[in-house]
Design an enzyme around this catalytic site. Structure first.
Site, PDB file in Angstrom:
ATOM      1  N   PHE A 125     -48.589 -26.582  -9.354  1.00 13.88           N
ATOM      2  CA  PHE A 125     -48.547 -25.641 -10.479  1.00 13.88           C
ATOM      3  C   PHE A 125     -47.154 -25.407 -11.019  1.00 13.88           C
ATOM      4  O   PHE A 125     -46.979 -24.935 -12.137  1.00 13.88           O
ATOM      5  CB  PHE A 125     -49.153 -24.285 -10.058  1.00 13.88           C
ATOM      6  CG  PHE A 125     -48.219 -23.438  -9.233  1.00 13.88           C
ATOM      7  CD1 PHE A 125     -47.247 -22.653  -9.846  1.00 13.88           C
ATOM      8  CD2 PHE A 125     -48.286 -23.430  -7.842  1.00 13.88           C
ATOM      9  CE1 PHE A 125     -46.369 -21.878  -9.091  1.00 13.88           C
ATOM     10  CE2 PHE A 125     -47.406 -22.662  -7.088  1.00 13.88           C
ATOM     11  CZ  PHE A 125     -46.449 -21.892  -7.715  1.00 13.88           C
ATOM     12  N   LYS A 165     -55.031 -35.366 -11.939  1.00  5.53           N
ATOM     13  CA  LYS A 165     -55.707 -34.126 -11.522  1.00  5.53           C
ATOM     14  C   LYS A 165     -54.615 -33.055 -11.520  1.00  5.53           C
ATOM     15  O   LYS A 165     -53.860 -32.900 -10.562  1.00  5.53           O
ATOM     16  CB  LYS A 165     -56.289 -34.303 -10.114  1.00  5.53           C
ATOM     17  CG  LYS A 165     -57.451 -33.401  -9.768  1.00  5.53           C
ATOM     18  CD  LYS A 165     -57.156 -31.936  -9.715  1.00  5.53           C
ATOM     19  CE  LYS A 165     -56.380 -31.424  -8.545  1.00  5.53           C
ATOM     20  NZ  LYS A 165     -55.972 -30.000  -8.735  1.00  5.53           N
ATOM     21  N   ARG A 224     -54.227 -24.212 -11.474  1.00  5.28           N
ATOM     22  CA  ARG A 224     -53.593 -22.954 -11.865  1.00  5.28           C
ATOM     23  C   ARG A 224     -52.773 -23.098 -13.152  1.00  5.28           C
ATOM     24  O   ARG A 224     -52.485 -22.112 -13.811  1.00  5.28           O
ATOM     25  CB  ARG A 224     -52.735 -22.424 -10.718  1.00  5.28           C
ATOM     26  CG  ARG A 224     -53.616 -21.917  -9.572  1.00  5.28           C
ATOM     27  CD  ARG A 224     -52.826 -21.348  -8.435  1.00  5.28           C
ATOM     28  NE  ARG A 224     -52.295 -22.402  -7.578  1.00  5.28           N
ATOM     29  CZ  ARG A 224     -51.585 -22.169  -6.490  1.00  5.28           C
ATOM     30  NH1 ARG A 224     -51.325 -20.940  -6.127  1.00  5.28           N
ATOM     31  NH2 ARG A 224     -51.140 -23.180  -5.752  1.00  5.28           N
ATOM     32  N   SER A 283     -47.847 -28.868  -1.698  1.00  3.68           N
ATOM     33  CA  SER A 283     -47.391 -28.218  -0.465  1.00  3.68           C
ATOM     34  C   SER A 283     -47.509 -29.164   0.736  1.00  3.68           C
ATOM     35  O   SER A 283     -48.237 -30.169   0.685  1.00  3.68           O
ATOM     36  CB  SER A 283     -48.206 -26.955  -0.220  1.00  3.68           C
ATOM     37  OG  SER A 283     -49.562 -27.308  -0.061  1.00  3.68           O
ATOM     38  N   CYS A 321     -39.438 -26.619  -5.757  1.00  7.59           N
ATOM     39  CA  CYS A 321     -39.304 -27.306  -4.472  1.00  7.59           C
ATOM     40  C   CYS A 321     -37.839 -27.457  -4.101  1.00  7.59           C
ATOM     41  O   CYS A 321     -37.504 -27.745  -2.969  1.00  7.59           O
ATOM     42  CB  CYS A 321     -39.982 -28.660  -4.509  1.00  7.59           C
ATOM     43  SG  CYS A 321     -39.146 -29.804  -5.589  1.00  7.59           S
ATOM     44  N   GLU A 349     -41.838 -21.977   4.142  1.00 10.73           N
ATOM     45  CA  GLU A 349     -41.573 -21.987   2.707  1.00 10.73           C
ATOM     46  C   GLU A 349     -42.289 -20.781   2.101  1.00 10.73           C
ATOM     47  O   GLU A 349     -43.514 -20.686   2.157  1.00 10.73           O
ATOM     48  CB  GLU A 349     -42.116 -23.277   2.074  1.00 10.73           C
ATOM     49  CG  GLU A 349     -41.860 -23.341   0.576  1.00 10.73           C
ATOM     50  CD  GLU A 349     -42.414 -24.595  -0.070  1.00 10.73           C
ATOM     51  OE1 GLU A 349     -43.569 -24.959   0.195  1.00 10.73           O
ATOM     52  OE2 GLU A 349     -41.689 -25.219  -0.868  1.00 10.73           O
TER      53      GLU A 349
END
Ligand code: NAD
Length: 486
Positions: free
Chosen positions: A154, A178, A182, A231, A286, A386
């Site tokens: 997202f 894909k 969100r 993630s 990230c 994280e």
């Protein structure tokens, strides 16, 4: 009316906007206001099957299109993205929450990926050796690999898909994206502009949804490769299931990025950069700075300046003038962040700036003010996990060796930065730190289209990184031809 203006989004398959076969859908929120801005279909396996079949069939002809002709479409696409820059940035802010300036920068990163991919005729050139034996020559040619499945997070609804599809399609592959459920709106706009640029139907497809779509792509035999960004647990799962199905997989995962501030650093620069890296995009990068190891001798001065600057941050809707810190993505993510702040306090870290107390944190959107902990140690969860929110941990260290040793104990190794003017320290840092992306006197060693991008350890599963020549190699395979002239 464009597709992005309607309430329930559609999938984009074979150049048509198609309703998902599944009845399931989820609301998409503007995180700054909590308003529902669209509904996203949670497609099922039938939708994936349909998109992959179309992409597989289209691959048979698209791969034959000369490379310069494919590249020319991207030149047009680049111009369209430039023409729609403001509109795309606004859409990113609306569905993701980051401020407009950051969203504008994200569009730029996406455009640069398109520009890099448009160089495909040069990138795809092979190599020859005129004489490997008497009258014998060899050469290598590069070819696409087939249908690529792209699964994206997202936090960068434009940049991350642009790490993937421009290079994948220009090298002759077809693509099924894909997007994150969100932040799905931007992807549809990217598809509309691709169509306007003249991309033939079926080369680029979108199937909206969640786990079922991901599993459908991972299991479908017609999908040759998977590019995943998200993630850590999902990256590990995608890598294992994709490779078990004998696909090429690159899975870019989560992070816990460490910055090191040495005593000789320019503290004005270091605090500005770290503030931006920790709290920019609400910490949902990230490459966000989440731990700062500061040398003891300057720690108090560093913290004082950092807190002073942080107190000046304006929090609010990213579309409003002067706003630096927008919301986190969802109410649940806000709750999770507040829990982490509580955990940090219970673990004994010193909460020196409490983002729960900011006025904005009481508003309707999903706001958490910038939060800073001091005296964080490696046995604390706030050091290990994280958090992906505007929460920064400061650890005090006695020297560079200790700072490097501390950072290297993290299971993640995406990025790491050092703040110093000492060349020997920079060299020691470069040679010893575990991370894929390093920064010197900058807070965010951002991915650039022209260089490979990825982390090490649990921040990445695979071999070839995203972007640059690694990206080219990931989306192509080679043939070597050896010829004897008799
Ligand atoms: P996420 O892992 O929740 O979702 C990523 C994608 O995986 C989405 O498309 C989602 O629909 C899908 N997904 C989620 N759970 C799944 C499951 N159980 N099975 C199958 N598919 C599933 O990630 P996110 O919250 O959207 O994005 C934030 C994360 O992405 C952070 O951890 C961040 O560090 C990471 N990230 C990494 C990089 C990088 O370059 N390493 C870049 C951007 C984001």
């Amino acid at each position: 009316m464009t597709q992005t203006a309607v309430k329930t989004l559609k999938n984009y398959i074979g150049g048509e906007w198609i309703e998902a076969t599944s009845e399931k859908q989820e609301p998409v929120y503007n995180p700054a206001t909590g308003e529902v801005i669209a509904y996203v279909p949670i497609s099922g396996e039938k939708d994936v099957e349909r998109a992959v079949s179309v992409a597989f069939e289209k691959f048979q002809t698209w791969k034959e299109v000369p490379v310069p002709k494919r590249a020319r479409i991207l030149f047009k696409y680049q111009q369209l993205l430039v023409d729609h820059w403001d509109e795309l940035a606004k859409l990113i802010t609306i569905e993701n929450g980051k401020n407009f300036t950051e969203a504008y920068g994200e569009v730029q990163r996406g455009i640069e990926n398109v520009e890099f991919a448009a160089g495909a005729p040069s990138l795809m050139i092979g190599e020859q050796l005129a004489s490997i034996a008497t009258d014998l020559e060899s050469g290598v040619y590069r070819y696409p690999i087939g249908v690529i499945g792209g699964i994206t997070p997202f936090n960068f609804p434009m940049m991350v898909p642009c790490w993937m599809f421009p290079l994948a399609i220009v090298t002759g592959n077809t693509f099924v994206l894909k997007p994150s459920e969100r932040t799905p709106l931007l992807a549809n706009r990217l598809a509309e502009l691709l169509e306007e640029a003249g991309l033939p139907k079926g080369v680029f497809n979108i199937v909206h949804g969640a786990h079922d779509v991901v599993n459908g792509l991972l299991d479908n035999k017609k999908v040759a490769a998977i590019s995943f960004v998200g993630s850590q647990p999902v990256a590990e799962y995608v890598y294992k299931r994709g490779t078990e199905n004998l696909k090429r997989v690159q899975a870019l995962a989560g992070a816990k990025n460490h910055s090191i501030v040495l005593a000789d650093a320019n503290l004005d620069n270091a605090t500005t950069q770290i503030l931006n890296a920790a709290f920019g995009s609400a910490g949902e990068r990230c490459m966000a700075a989440s731990v700062v190891a500061v040398e003891d001798s300057i720690a108090d001065e560093f913290i004082k300046l950092l807190v002073q600057k942080t107190n000046e941050i304006k929090i609010g809707n990213g579309l409003d003038e002067g706003i630096f810190l927008g919301p986190v993505i969802r109410e649940q993510h806000k709750e999770r962040t507040l829990q982490y702040i509580e955990t940090g306090v219970n673990e004994g870290a010193i909460l020196i700036r409490d983002g729960r107390r900011d006025e904005a944190a009481q508003r309707k959107g999903y706001f958490v003010g910038p939060t800073i902990f001091d005296k964080v140690t490696k046995d604390m969860k706030i050091w290990q996990d994280e958090i992906f929110a505007p929460v920064l941990s400061i650890a005090r260290v006695s020297n560079l060796d200790e700072a490097i040793e501390l950072a290297n104990q993290s299971r993640f190794a995406n990025g790491a930065c050092i703040f110093t003017n000492d060349g020997r320290s920079v060299r020691k840092f470069r040679e010893n730190i575990d991370a894929g992306m390093l920064g010197v006197n900058i807070g965010v060693p951002a991915p650039m289209a022209f260089f490979p991008f990825s982390g090490w350890k649990d921040s990445f599963y695979g071999d070839l990184h995203a972007n640059g020549k690694d990206g080219l190699q990931f989306y192509t395979r080679k043939k070597v031809i050896t010829t004897r002239w008799v």
